[in-house]
Write a protein that holds these residues in place. Structure first.
Motif, PDB file in Angstrom:
ATOM      1  N   ASN A   1       0.582   3.931  -2.922  1.00 38.29           N
ATOM      2  CA  ASN A   1       0.139   5.283  -2.561  1.00 38.29           C
ATOM      3  C   ASN A   1       1.211   6.336  -2.779  1.00 38.29           C
TER       4      ASN A   1
ATOM      5  N   ALA B   1       0.830  -1.206   0.000  1.00 40.50           N
ATOM      6  CA  ALA B   1       0.000   0.000   0.000  1.00 40.50           C
ATOM      7  C   ALA B   1       0.864   1.255   0.000  1.00 40.50           C
ATOM      8  N   GLU B   2       1.971   1.215   0.751  1.00 43.74           N
ATOM      9  CA  GLU B   2       2.850   2.381   0.800  1.00 43.74           C
ATOM     10  C   GLU B   2       3.474   2.650  -0.565  1.00 43.74           C
TER      11      GLU B   2
END
Length: 562
Positions: free
Chosen positions: A245, A241-242
């Motif tokens: 994003n 996710a990091e």
């Protein structure tokens, strides 16, 4: 990193490995830890040498393709005494004269020792800024963590050595969980010490994105043995996710963008998260030479012999690549066995050289050579019953017919791509029960090459090699299409979901039919007769420790079953 000071980097690598006569350089015998590892320049050269320990693409001993031959998708034929790289599954613990032993390719304490030496020297070296000192240490720590992560997957318990030890010391194997936790903690600690990107001269160095991607890989690769699978999926989800994003990475557009990734024109792509950078004097690759067809062009400077094309895809893989309708060929009424390569997932044509494909001719690239591996179809140059591709389905990625010679590859070897992050993200989400979000990221990878989205056609039903979770099965299937013939991802998948007894078995090649290249149901050629009549044994989920290592250190015990 493309302007690495090549000669001194090689010299220091030789020094780290205790090879005092590695190069005939003036005053080389005066190099000591007291005289060399003192300045920032010294440390840069040494660190550049450590970058050689990143995975190397290719089909030779120690290269990233080797564990791919331990899957259901490919095998390797013994040509020019290369050995079969254990792809016949006749695995033993003792090297035999004349045979390569590759089951310890990831047991790399020589490299760990070099990195530990570097890390113990760096605090005393003169540096212009502490930020740069910390960054250099973080780059070396990343490569060490990558080596340990692979050892944990391959061997289970391994000695965790993070400092220089005396040669007389005989370490024991550290519990697998402890080493795994150390890998995660190392990656957590260096996360903020590495930038998201580098300016031109340093492009290709380890980034924060590479740290997060390796962390996600480590979490998912532990699924096969770790007791807390929920925590593993959550850790992989957070890491992916990091990356997603951050907005730094993106997929190349279309099938042409996908194909570009395996040529020099794809170097520096926004899809590449980690790569082994091409450096002419230090890091080239001969991948194309080891997979190219005997009848095809090898470049104007080629001087090597005819016995190439050692690896081949199995019929299991080729026949399970979907049609453009998102169906397995056996389930698609539009599939034509007399024209089997039309209307298939476009990645098949990028990943494989298939019977009937037109290639530049070995004698003159302006002429066309038709690849015909069937022994009864002229010109018989690549006859699979002779030294050549063993199945008739050949690798294509990283072949560039514009090279001066196919053993002078100039493309960066892509270790982790953004598409893998998207699929790891989907897998982690599916493992935690969020199938709707997982489907979004899975379909992003499919949509890039023009394959129908599963949100529109429904998930496939995988019957060979199923995890019991239809969404994860679909993700693993996509990984097969996306990473075919470029790295160890299929090995990861089989090992972590314990699919070996479902997918490993006898190997088949092209159909015996001379008219139906895509005959799904008729007889097929068996590579080298019954030589690849592979049988799975669960002990394979841990590779053996080579016997001479155990003989040298009585504190190292063999893995179960070996």
């Amino acid at each position: 990193m493309r302007n690495i000071k090549i000669i001194l980097s090689i010299m220091l690598l030789g020094f780290l490995s205790s090879c005092s006569d590695f190069l005939d350089v003036t005053d080389l015998d005066e190099l000591t830890s007291d005289s060399v590892f003192q300045s920032e320049t010294d440390m840069v050269f040494a660190l550049n040498a450590i970058y050689n320990y990143l995975p190397v693409g290719g089909a030779n001993e120690g290269d990233e393709f080797v564990p791919y031959f331990w899957t259901d998708e490919a095998i390797h034929r013994n040509i020019n005494s290369q050995g079969r790289f254990e792809s016949d599954f006749n695995w033993i613990t003792v090297s035999q004269p004349g045979n390569n032993y590759v089951l310890d390719d990831f047991y790399r304490y020589d490299r760990i020792a070099d990195i530990n030496f570097f890390l113990e020297a760096i605090p005393q070296a003169e540096y212009s800024t502490e930020e740069l000192r910390n960054r250099h240490a973080a780059e070396a720590r990343f490569i060490r963590a990558l080596i340990y992560e692979r050892m944990v997957l391959a061997y289970g318990d391994v000695a965790l050595i993070t400092e220089i030890i005396d040669p007389e010391e005989l370490p024991t194997r550290t519990p697998r969980l402890e080493v795994f936790n150390w890998v995660i903690s190392e990656l957590d600690e260096i996360d903020d010490q590495l930038p998201s990107s580098y300016p031109g001269p340093d492009a290709g160095r380890i980034t924060k994105g590479a740290v997060l991607a390796l962390k996600a890989r480590a979490y998912l690769n532990a699924l096969g043995w770790h007791s807390d699978k929920s925590a593993l999926y959550k850790g992989a989800e957070d890491a992916c996710a990091e990356i997603v994003n951050s907005g730094i990475y993106d997929l190349e557009n279309g099938i042409s963008g996908f194909a570009k990734l395996f040529l020099a024109s794809g170097d520096g792509s926004s899809e590449v998260i980690l790569a082994n950078i091409f450096v002419p004097e230090l890091r080239t690759q001969d991948m194309a030479r080891t997979v190219a067809q005997k009848g095809s062009w090898r470049g104007p400077a080629a001087t090597y012999g005819n016995n190439q094309s050692r690896p081949g895809y199995t019929s299991n893989f080729i026949e399970e690549v979907q049609t453009i309708n998102g169906l397995f060929p056996k389930d698609d009424p539009t599939y034509d066995p007399s024209d089997p390569w039309s209307n298939r997932d476009p990645r098949l044509a990028v990943s494989a050289v298939l019977p009937g494909d037109e290639l530049p001719d070995k004698g003159n690239p302006e002429n066309i050579y038709v690849y015909e591996p069937h022994p009864d179809i002229p010109p018989n140059t690549d006859d699979i019953t002779r030294p050549s591709n063993p199945t008739g389905y050949s690798f294509r990625k990283y072949i560039d017919y514009n090279l001066d010679a196919l053993d002078q590859g100039d493309a960066d070897y892509k270790i982790i791509r953004y598409s893998e992050v998207l699929l790891m993200y989907a897998e982690a989400l599916a493992g935690r029960g969020d199938n709707a979000t997982a489907l979004t990221y899975l379909d992003m990878v499919r949509d890039r090459v023009g394959m129908p989205k599963y949100v529109d056609i429904g998930l496939p039903t995988v019957t060979r090699g199923t995890t019991g979770n239809q969404m994860i099965d679909a993700i693993l299937l996509e990984r097969r299409y996306e990473f075919a013939g470029e790295g160890p991802q299929r090995w990861f998948d089989i090992w972590r979901y314990k699919l070996g007894n479902q997918v490993i078995g006898p190997v088949y090649g092209i159909p015996e039919s001379t008219t139906l290249y895509g005959d799904l149901f008729g007889p097929k050629f068996r590579p080298d007769g019954d030589s690849y009549n592979r049988k799975w044994d669960d002990k394979y989920y841990l590779l053996p420790i080579r016997q001479n290592i155990i003989d040298a250190n009585p504190n190292i015990e063999q893995n179960p079953g070996w």
